[in-house]
Design an enzyme around this catalytic site. Structure first.
Site, mmCIF file in Angstrom:
data_model
loop_
_atom_site.group_PDB
_atom_site.id
_atom_site.type_symbol
_atom_site.label_atom_id
_atom_site.label_comp_id
_atom_site.label_asym_id
_atom_site.label_seq_id
_atom_site.Cartn_x
_atom_site.Cartn_y
_atom_site.Cartn_z
ATOM 1 N N THR A 126 0.872 -1.173 0.000
ATOM 2 C CA THR A 126 0.000 0.000 0.000
ATOM 3 C C THR A 126 0.906 1.220 0.000
ATOM 4 O O THR A 126 1.907 1.270 0.732
ATOM 5 C CB THR A 126 -1.023 -0.001 1.161
ATOM 6 O OG1 THR A 126 -1.823 1.182 1.044
ATOM 7 C CG2 THR A 126 -0.376 -0.063 2.538
ATOM 8 N N GLU A 127 0.591 2.173 -0.873
ATOM 9 C CA GLU A 127 1.560 3.240 -1.151
ATOM 10 C C GLU A 127 1.773 4.168 0.032
ATOM 11 O O GLU A 127 2.746 4.914 0.064
ATOM 12 C CB GLU A 127 1.162 4.042 -2.390
ATOM 13 C CG GLU A 127 -0.157 4.769 -2.289
ATOM 14 C CD GLU A 127 -1.193 4.151 -3.200
ATOM 15 O OE1 GLU A 127 -1.240 2.900 -3.278
ATOM 16 O OE2 GLU A 127 -1.951 4.908 -3.830
#
Lengths: 230, 225, 225, 230
Positions: C62-63
């Site tokens: 997840t960024e």
């Protein structure tokens, strides 16, 4: 893709090609992946370009690889040391190429390779022989030199502990170039003193996430020191 | 004795001997503000650490990835995984932090270090630094972190002898050795005096074992105040 | 039924209904290789996680700074310090790692993610992606990490309905919405079929609830094999 | 210089000037420095340029600062969210400027400011409206766009724990922009839930070294969440 755990260092370095660019971790002896380098010598790949901070100490590690005649070119910040006689002899007899890069630029050029940055402007080296022939640009009244990424085909690094997902933690200043090189090569091979099950390294403390590590192998730490080797 | 040279007072101490290396290290230590983050270059500058007051909250950076570096390690303290930039085993102080090389030099290049102290072959009157290569065609070039430090630290101090063994000054109108950085040196601490290079010329702040007049003669320059 | 179109076989399934969102998510999950590092975009792609085999060693990125993201958090698991890119509380799996935003996007931009799956407003026949802005002058532009993902992941998969609510195709000769990235989409997974855009034109791999001929008519393009 | 520990959040934000560029940590609500923002509202500086991933949620934190009319311009990647009504109203009525930057480019531009990089070439955004008017260069067959650093006068960040030297550790994905912003501003102010003596944070686990932190203040964690706020 997932990290694989190799049974031996020979298995870990299998397939390295002649002519490869090999990033080799370590600052002097601290963090040098001795066992992987020994395995690379046995594996036999030659005509290598080695990127490392130094050009070998004594006759172990990187110096042994150089001594075996496998290295065509060294890209480093500080080749000459009190115990760098293997490199010194090769260099003085014209049997090895040398590209000297300021230490921070060396780290940042590898970081750029790992981070998908095409090139960057740095104020370091401007007006010195190491910036000769390089493109420059004035930014905010300061001259900068354009630097390009250094990407490895292979990185050989040494870390302290890994989990089976390839997450790595290091030990003290032996961390040095390992985390940067792990981002900057197509195939990243790490030797570690211990491999623990996933979940046993606190996720807040991981320094190199497993995504960067292709192959892991366990090897005893060989902690050597040379005073003033710089 | 204090001499006015232009507008600045000069502390002229011709009546004493030039500073010894330890006196010079102690003198530089006095000029490092409490609370500073400092990088001491390989070689003589390392000795400054011994003269930093323990309660000044000065934190040492070593470019191989550490803040909070302590004194050299002895005996059982020696850990090959913990060295300074000269690869000498060192120790760790409370509140230390480790980081990798790209972060270490980002810290440097980004202007976060308050002070660095470097050795030098030559410094020019306007502050160019030459400290990595003698220019000897037989020498193997090796730069390490010198260029990064010269450009990155907020204040770049040089610690060196004022004269080479052959008596020639190391403070020069133009460096003849290959440069490390241009116009980057803020102050030059030498056994014979403390100098401030700059675009208007070379200022002298203090002298040791030599008069300003004699300095001007030996350096071949009119020192400005 | 398998139809030859040029050189590639097409799995034409006109006899069944178009894929539901869950069937589509499951279909995409089947195409993600074991051991991959994957980013699932905000919205529908998130649902693919439910169909990834637990034993395939697929790691979710997840960024906002995490690898090893687990399913959405429920009840007591909810921790506002642990969310996905859509700001939904999630959980942590064994072997997770946290990192900061510059490192997270360096990972992405540097080509270390094997796969990302994004939603889209439009994809062009050659693989241009439009998924961040409708171009409506009243809309407030907001791009998030879409451009970074589109350019950075090794394989960029799109998950979308093939036709907009008004029946117009979202696979188009040229995107009319502002672009997210050019020639960046590798495969487009839709309810009516799976497509491969590219410089030679649009290939079709599978169809669902529609014939290739009817697809060609509705998309207004000759599909290549 | 040394980190100072402020007794109150008001003391921590003292001296912030009108017209400052303020980097504000957090991704949505996670990692948002609520107490520092509240103190900044009381402190009164206006005409601010705020750099943050989002443009505020609900009416707390950044949204409250916007609502107080202190912000001239927002530089962010994702202003519009399900609960971003304060920003939305200001924007639609022309009372606030907006610069949208791809999220990774936003992080990297701040990283560049902190790392002394004058500018860098990125492949992100090429061919899109966000690269319009920007200089481009083809490197290794790929078009890149030239991006410049974003430097803050002030950074307001939230971390989990600090020692008295200013070393910081974060908690889970609340880490997000904090470590990058801490490198990129002239004055870095961190709120933390706990301040421990130097030596109580393992040096291997420090995420933001104290060198980057100017002022520390203790404040209770306010952990809020909004589903789907992105």
């Amino acid at each position: 893709m997932s990290t694989t755990v190799a049974a031996t260092t020979d298995e870990a370095v299998a397939g390295i090609q002649d002519g490869s660019t090999v990033l080799v971790g370590g600052f002097g002896l601290a963090g040098m992946p001795f066992d992987l380098i020994d395995a690379l010598i046995r594996q036999g790949a030659g005509d290598l370009t080695v990127v490392s901070n130094n050009a070998g100490n004594g006759d172990v590690g990187l110096a042994a690889l150089l001594k075996a005649g496998r290295v065509r070119k060294v890209i480093c910040s500080f080749p000459r040391q009190s115990d760098s006689y293997v490199f010194d002899d090769l260099y003085r007899s014209g049997r090895i190429e040398l590209e000297v890069v300021p230490q921070g630029t060396l780290a940042e050029r590898m970081r750029a390779a790992g981070a998908g940055i095409g090139a960057f402007y740095s104020p370091v080296g401007v007006g010195t022989p190491l910036a000769e022939g390089k493109e420059t640009r004035e930014i905010d009244g300061r001259v900068h030199v354009l630097e390009y990424p250094i990407k490895g085909d292979v990185a050989l690094i040494s870390a302290h502990r890994a989990d089976t997902m390839g997450n790595l933690v290091y030990r003290k200043t032996a961390r040095n170039f390992g985390p940067v090189m792990a981002t900057a090569a197509t195939t990243v091979i790490a030797q570690v003193t211990e491999i623990v099950p996933a979940g046993e390294i606190d996720p807040e403390t991981v320094v190199t996430p497993g995504i960067f590590v292709d192959r892991l192998v366990r090897a005893e730490a060989r902690r050597l020191t040379v005073e003033g080797a710089r | 004795m204090t001499t006015a040279l232009g507008t600045s007072p000069v502390l002229e101490r011709a009546d004493r001997a030039p500073l010894t290396t330890d006196e010079l290290a102690a003198r530089i230590a006095r000029d490092i503000p409490a609370g500073s983050y400092v990088n001491l270059g390989i070689g003589q500058p390392t000795r400054i650490a011994e003269y930093l007051p323990a309660d000044a909250g000065i934190v040492l950076h070593t470019e191989n990835g550490m803040l909070g570096m302590g004194p050299a390690a002895v005996g059982d303290e020696i850990d090959p995984d913990l060295t300074n930039a000269g690869k000498v085993p060192v120790t760790e102080l409370p509140g230390a932090a480790y980081f990798h090389h790209a972060d270490s030099f980002a810290m440097m290049r980004g202007g976060h270090l308050d002070v660095c102290v470097l050795g030098a072959f030559q410094v020019s009157f306007r502050g160019d630094l030459a400290n990595w290569h003698t220019g000897d065609p037989d020498a193997i070039p090796a730069v390490g972190g010198a260029m990064d430090l010269a450009v990155g630290a907020r204040r770049v101090l040089v610690m060196m002898k004022l004269f080479a063994r052959d008596g020639s000054p190391k403070l020069v109108p133009e460096c003849t050795y290959p440069l490390t950085g241009t116009s980057c040196v803020h102050l030059v601490f030498t056994d014979h005096g403390i100098f401030e290079p700059g675009p208007e010329g070379l200022r002298v702040h203090e002298t040791y074992g030599i008069t300003v007049a004699e300095l001007e003669r030996r350096l071949g320059v009119a020192l400005v105040g």
